[in-house]
Design a protein around this motif. Sequence first.
Motif, PDB file in Angstrom:
ATOM      1  N   UNK A 200      23.629  52.723  24.942  1.00 31.52           N
ATOM      2  CA  UNK A 200      23.678  53.941  24.129  1.00 31.52           C
ATOM      3  C   UNK A 200      25.062  54.572  24.071  1.00 31.52           C
ATOM      4  N   UNK A 201      25.864  54.424  25.129  1.00 27.82           N
ATOM      5  CA  UNK A 201      27.153  55.117  25.153  1.00 27.82           C
ATOM      6  C   UNK A 201      28.336  54.167  25.166  1.00 27.82           C
ATOM      7  N   UNK A 202      28.082  52.856  25.282  1.00 32.67           N
ATOM      8  CA  UNK A 202      29.175  51.889  25.353  1.00 32.67           C
ATOM      9  C   UNK A 202      29.269  51.310  26.751  1.00 32.67           C
ATOM     10  N   UNK A 203      29.205  49.981  26.836  1.00 33.71           N
ATOM     11  CA  UNK A 203      29.151  49.321  28.139  1.00 33.71           C
ATOM     12  C   UNK A 203      30.343  49.588  29.033  1.00 33.71           C
ATOM     13  N   UNK A 204      31.509  49.831  28.406  1.00 36.54           N
ATOM     14  CA  UNK A 204      32.714  50.016  29.217  1.00 36.54           C
ATOM     15  C   UNK A 204      32.782  51.389  29.854  1.00 36.54           C
ATOM     16  N   UNK A 205      31.907  52.303  29.467  1.00 35.31           N
ATOM     17  CA  UNK A 205      31.984  53.673  29.978  1.00 35.31           C
ATOM     18  C   UNK A 205      31.496  53.800  31.421  1.00 35.31           C
ATOM     19  N   UNK A 206      30.542  52.970  31.804  1.00 37.86           N
ATOM     20  CA  UNK A 206      30.001  53.067  33.167  1.00 37.86           C
ATOM     21  C   UNK A 206      30.411  51.839  33.954  1.00 37.86           C
ATOM     22  N   UNK A 207      31.231  52.046  34.960  1.00 39.82           N
ATOM     23  CA  UNK A 207      31.691  50.956  35.817  1.00 39.82           C
ATOM     24  C   UNK A 207      30.758  50.806  37.018  1.00 39.82           C
ATOM     25  N   UNK A 208      30.513  49.568  37.403  1.00 41.12           N
ATOM     26  CA  UNK A 208      29.770  49.284  38.631  1.00 41.12           C
ATOM     27  C   UNK A 208      30.756  48.896  39.710  1.00 41.12           C
ATOM     28  N   UNK A 209      30.737  49.597  40.812  1.00 37.18           N
ATOM     29  CA  UNK A 209      31.574  49.266  41.954  1.00 37.18           C
ATOM     30  C   UNK A 209      30.652  48.742  43.043  1.00 37.18           C
TER      31      UNK A 209
END
Length: 232
Positions: A200-209
């Motif tokens: 919904x907001x763009x895959x690059x916006x939420x990073x998984x650490x």
Amino acid sequence: MRVLLVEDDADLAERIARALRTEHFAVDIAENGEDGAHLGETERYDVAVLDLGLPKLDGLSVLRSWRQAGRPLPVLILTARDGWSEKVAGFKAGADDYLVKPFRIEELVMRLRALIRRAAGHADSVITCGPLRFDAQTGQFERDGLPLRLTAFEWRVLSCLMLRREAVVERADLIERVYEGDSDVDSNSIEVIIGRLRRKIGGERIETLRGRGYRLTAGMAENARPDGPKGG
């Protein structure tokens, strides 16, 4: 966002909880002071709503116990006691806000949102991160100026990330703030919600650490990308 509601009037507590859930809050209810004190000291909440006239342990004692234990959660006292001396005692004990019964649920919601926003370090009610815009006072999200349609769980996750934009939010922290205490939480549920939000907001916006959690970022500016426009 997760709320601890300490209220011994079961009917009132249920009405408040139902209204807050409609506004996407997760709500845990404690019907006496001892249970409220225990939950406030052992669980993670974004804000607490605390009555004063409670069985087993009065509200001021509950609040003092939280502050003595170093619990920084914002606390709104919700009570029928409207005298100046009671208000002074509440604030001296560590309250952040004070609302007298009877009250409008809309005012309670607005006050809780303001407490949560200020506790996260945001003076302005509107928070932005790249193309995302979050009005923390109304609870509305936009992407590129258009309203975002979110489920209650998606809203809770994205609001947690938005309030702490560019900072890592631990997975356990998200789980505790998204689900109510009696919820049966599947181990992959947060990942599912994150996946839906990315679409919904763009895959690059939420990073998984890995091993740490998630981070909401503004992303690279268009002209900073390797394939972006070049000068000359």
